[in-house]
Design a protein around this motif. Structure first.
Motif, PDB file in Angstrom:
ATOM      1  N   VAL A 269     -21.257  17.290  23.627  1.00 42.00           N
ATOM      2  CA  VAL A 269     -22.006  16.288  24.389  1.00 42.00           C
ATOM      3  C   VAL A 269     -21.320  14.938  24.258  1.00 42.00           C
ATOM      4  N   TYR A 270     -20.935  14.362  25.391  1.00 41.36           N
ATOM      5  CA  TYR A 270     -20.445  12.988  25.431  1.00 41.36           C
ATOM      6  C   TYR A 270     -21.620  12.090  25.821  1.00 41.36           C
ATOM      7  N   TYR A 271     -21.800  10.990  25.111  1.00 41.72           N
ATOM      8  CA  TYR A 271     -22.925  10.102  25.406  1.00 41.72           C
ATOM      9  C   TYR A 271     -22.547   8.663  25.037  1.00 41.72           C
ATOM     10  N   THR A 272     -23.393   7.737  25.404  1.00 40.18           N
ATOM     11  CA  THR A 272     -23.139   6.323  25.131  1.00 40.18           C
ATOM     12  C   THR A 272     -24.210   5.779  24.197  1.00 40.18           C
ATOM     13  N   GLU A 273     -23.775   5.074  23.179  1.00 41.45           N
ATOM     14  CA  GLU A 273     -24.692   4.457  22.225  1.00 41.45           C
ATOM     15  C   GLU A 273     -24.184   3.048  21.918  1.00 41.45           C
ATOM     16  N   ARG A 274     -25.052   2.052  22.163  1.00 43.31           N
ATOM     17  CA  ARG A 274     -24.675   0.647  21.956  1.00 43.31           C
ATOM     18  C   ARG A 274     -23.402   0.306  22.732  1.00 43.31           C
ATOM     19  N   GLU A 275     -23.367   0.780  23.966  1.00 41.95           N
ATOM     20  CA  GLU A 275     -22.274   0.516  24.904  1.00 41.95           C
ATOM     21  C   GLU A 275     -20.940   1.097  24.440  1.00 41.95           C
ATOM     22  N   MET A 276     -20.990   2.066  23.539  1.00 42.10           N
ATOM     23  CA  MET A 276     -19.764   2.714  23.065  1.00 42.10           C
ATOM     24  C   MET A 276     -19.878   4.222  23.278  1.00 42.10           C
ATOM     25  N   ASP A 277     -18.842   4.830  23.858  1.00 44.90           N
ATOM     26  CA  ASP A 277     -18.858   6.268  24.101  1.00 44.90           C
ATOM     27  C   ASP A 277     -18.729   7.030  22.785  1.00 44.90           C
ATOM     28  N   GLN A 278     -19.523   8.099  22.663  1.00 42.76           N
ATOM     29  CA  GLN A 278     -19.568   8.913  21.453  1.00 42.76           C
ATOM     30  C   GLN A 278     -19.463  10.390  21.838  1.00 42.76           C
ATOM     31  N   VAL A 279     -19.265  11.246  20.836  1.00 40.62           N
ATOM     32  CA  VAL A 279     -19.257  12.692  21.062  1.00 40.62           C
ATOM     33  C   VAL A 279     -20.006  13.368  19.917  1.00 40.62           C
ATOM     34  N   LYS A 280     -20.804  14.360  20.257  1.00 43.03           N
ATOM     35  CA  LYS A 280     -21.475  15.164  19.235  1.00 43.03           C
ATOM     36  C   LYS A 280     -21.402  16.630  19.621  1.00 43.03           C
ATOM     37  N   VAL A 281     -21.640  17.485  18.664  1.00 40.49           N
ATOM     38  CA  VAL A 281     -21.586  18.930  18.870  1.00 40.49           C
ATOM     39  C   VAL A 281     -22.922  19.541  18.482  1.00 40.49           C
ATOM     40  N   LEU A 282     -23.497  20.331  19.369  1.00 37.77           N
ATOM     41  CA  LEU A 282     -24.705  21.092  19.079  1.00 37.77           C
ATOM     42  C   LEU A 282     -24.280  22.519  18.727  1.00 37.77           C
TER      43      LEU A 282
END
Length: 318
Positions: free
Chosen positions: A245-258
């Motif tokens: 999952v690519y997402y944005t947090e505090r205007e910064m792009d992030q990546v996480k894995v489920l």
């Protein structure tokens, strides 16, 4: 035919086609190749995964053709219903549709589950099947009897040097009604000048398809390919399914894995991702059977970045 012969398939094999037949030409090409080779083609269309497993057993199939994701799913179903595929008649698996067959950790996991050897091959509707793995199974050979090959830097369009990554460009020679000249495939590969140790003189691409040019994203300054993340996840056989999952947090792009797997896999996976990828990637456990399984090409990437949403609406840039 080249794909089948390279995997050691002969007229004495029974090949199980674990997919539903439709307009996609790749399935029909596989069926036609099996017929021309003189082997037995066993279609598995319109069946559930459990029915296909039983059909393989009842018909003593020796070769399984499917995507890497579906091979893993079949093994998962087999475990649930008590079918022992590791000691079945399946001796070879020929995969396509995803890079997984050339990823060592994915290949190893599938081979352990089925007790069979996995062979990869690659192609596309526009080109046909252009590459296949040999008995060494450490990369892909391009069928230079049918294709002219170039590997270029996608930005400069210059040919890359040995050992460098580049985009695969092909010209097909065997399609009279649909020729393609210098077609940019979008497949990212590593150029190797030396031939494979197996003795095949055709161009060898170590590691097969490294990724897709259109799959790469930049997260906090790092180039991320989903295949690189999958290669690490598949080193944990207890993890049954995953999503990126690519997402944005505090205007910064992030990546996480489920992941679907035990809780004690979360921390070791996160630590290995940090070391190998060079980026902190959050790992989150979800309930078993929460994530969709795939028969065709798997879609394991979810892009929820705000920059993507702001930049494109219904195909129109804004």
């Amino acid at each position: 035919m080249e794909v089948l012969k390279s995997a050691g398939v002969t007229q004495f094999d029974r090949c199980y086609l674990a997919f539903s037949f439709g307009p996609f030409i790749g399935f029909w090409a596989a069926y036609d190749g099996i017929q021309k080779l003189g082997a037995l083609a066993i279609p598995g269309g319109s069946m559930s995964s459990e029915e296909r497993l039983n059909s393989m057993i009842q018909n003593h199939a020796t070769v399984l053709l499917c995507t890497p994701s579906y091979a893993l799913h079949l093994a998962e179903v087999a475990e649930k219903v008590g079918i022992d595929m590791k000691n079945s008649s399946i001796q070879k698996i020929i995969s396509a549709g995803e890079p997984g067959g050339s990823i060592p950790s994915v290949r190893q996991q599938i081979e352990n589950l089925f007790g069979a050897k996995l062979y990869d091959h690659v192609g596309m509707t526009e080109m046909g099947a252009y590459g296949y793995s040999c008995q060494k199974r450490n990369g892909i050979h391009v069928n230079e009897k049918e294709f002219i090959v170039e590997i270029i830097n996608p930005d400069t369009l210059e040919h890359v040097k040995p050992g460098e990554k580049g985009e695969l460009v092909l010209t097909n020679l065997g399609r009279y009604g649909y020729p393609m000249i210098r077609y940019r495939t979008g497949d990212v590969v590593i150029y190797q000048k030396e031939p494979c140790v197996c003795g095949n003189p055709h161009l060898f691409l170590p590691g097969g398809i490294v990724g897709r040019a259109d799959d790469m994203v930049v997260i906090r300054g790092m180039n991320i390919y989903p295949t690189s993340i999958e290669a690490i996840i598949r080193e944990f056989p207890e993890i049954k399914e995953f999503r990126i999952v690519y997402y944005t947090e505090r205007e910064m792009d992030q990546v996480k894995v489920l992941i679907e797997g035990p809780e004690n896999a979360v921390e070791p996976l996160a630590r290995l991702l940090r070391v190998r990828i060079g980026l902190r990637i959050e790992v989150e456990r979800v309930e078993n059977n929460h994530l969709t399984r795939f028969e065709m090409k798997a879609k394991r990437v979810i892009d929820q970045r705000e920059s993507k949403v702001r930049g494109n609406v219904n195909g129109i840039s804004i």
